[in-house]
Design an enzyme around this catalytic site. Structure first.
Site, mmCIF file in Angstrom:
data_model
loop_
_atom_site.group_PDB
_atom_site.id
_atom_site.type_symbol
_atom_site.label_atom_id
_atom_site.label_comp_id
_atom_site.label_asym_id
_atom_site.label_seq_id
_atom_site.Cartn_x
_atom_site.Cartn_y
_atom_site.Cartn_z
ATOM 1 N N TYR A 164 21.107 53.909 52.006
ATOM 2 C CA TYR A 164 21.477 52.810 51.113
ATOM 3 C C TYR A 164 22.863 52.262 51.452
ATOM 4 O O TYR A 164 23.039 51.045 51.567
ATOM 5 C CB TYR A 164 21.406 53.259 49.656
ATOM 6 C CG TYR A 164 21.528 52.127 48.670
ATOM 7 C CD1 TYR A 164 20.445 51.279 48.426
ATOM 8 C CD2 TYR A 164 22.719 51.882 47.987
ATOM 9 C CE1 TYR A 164 20.553 50.228 47.529
ATOM 10 C CE2 TYR A 164 22.825 50.838 47.096
ATOM 11 C CZ TYR A 164 21.748 50.013 46.868
ATOM 12 O OH TYR A 164 21.868 48.965 45.987
ATOM 13 N N GLU A 171 24.040 44.391 55.097
ATOM 14 C CA GLU A 171 23.817 43.138 54.373
ATOM 15 C C GLU A 171 25.128 42.386 54.185
ATOM 16 O O GLU A 171 25.222 41.178 54.483
ATOM 17 C CB GLU A 171 23.184 43.430 53.007
ATOM 18 C CG GLU A 171 21.766 43.972 53.079
ATOM 19 C CD GLU A 171 21.236 44.377 51.713
ATOM 20 O OE1 GLU A 171 21.655 43.773 50.705
ATOM 21 O OE2 GLU A 171 20.397 45.299 51.641
#
Length: 238
Positions: A164, A171
């Site tokens: 994660y 991102e």
């Protein structure tokens, strides 16, 4: 009546999870193969079609939560899927200049591994990719058989601890990389005057998206850690 209603639901969710899983398996396969054969510059072109399809299919997960097909709260599902759709379509698809960056590799292999372990050459796209493989294989098996192996449950609720953060970092990094191209192109911008008396600047929208990651990333990570504790403690009791 309850049983007759639950069977179509289980069949649908089983098919959905396995179809999406097949898409992420393709993403992982082509990402790893391209990294091995030609390096990170060609990863996006190799995975574009299955990536767009698999990531777009996640929109249905929002609908699943809204209509009660799954118990996942929409408040957790919407920001996570929304951010990934934004990076997939609003950044990578919209601005080709970002596609050769090494962060694309780490992005697709985080989204897709919660799903496998690779050598250090595999970057952030890769970590996201593995996460999806583990996720959809877990839910596909759970819906089809009523339960999933304990080792798969452990992977489902543990691999995100590493993947994660790498996915989030990828991102954020790709949005940042895209900023000069967004500003220069003025793509998706609406300038006044116009008949709607409305203006919109995609560059500032991207800056806002980056700002949302600051509180949003840690919040989602804490939420997932809480989920992990509940799921693994329940598994031990059973």
């Amino acid at each position: 009546m309850v049983a007759s209603c639950s069977l179509p639901k289980r069949v649908y969710l089983t098919l959905y999870n396995w179809v999406v899983l097949s898409g992420w398996v393709q993403v992982l396969y082509w990402a790893v193969r391209t990294l091995k054969e030609s390096g990170h510059e060609g990863v996006y072109d190799a995975v574009e079609r299955p990536l767009l399809l698999a990531q777009s299919a996640a929109v249905l997960e929002i609908l699943h939560g809204l209509v009660g097909l799954v118990r996942s709260p929409i408040t957790a599902t919407l920001p996570q899927i929304g951010s990934r759709l934004y990076v997939t379509w609003g950044i990578l698809w919209s601005f080709p200049e970002t596609r050769n960056h090494m962060l694309v590799s780490s992005l697709v292999i985080s989204w897709s591994i919660t799903e496998a372990k690779f050598r250090e050459r595999i970057t952030p796209v890769v970590s996201t990719f593995f996460a999806y493989i583990i996720r959809y294989s877990f839910f596909g098996m759970k819906e089809a058989l009523g339960s999933a192996p304990s080792w798969l449950m452990w992977l489902r609720y543990s691999t995100f601890l590493v993947l994660y953060p790498t996915g989030i970092a990828s991102e954020v990094g790709l949005i940042y990389v895209a900023l000069p191209y967004i500003q220069k192109s003025e793509k998706y911008c609406i300038r006044m005057p116009n008949k709607w008396n409305f203006s919109f600047d995609y560059f500032y929208a991207a800056l806002l998206a980056l700002g949302i990651y600051v509180p949003g990333g840690p919040h989602m990570y804490s939420y997932m850690i809480g989920q992990r504790k509940r799921a693994l403690s329940k598994s031990k009791r059973e």
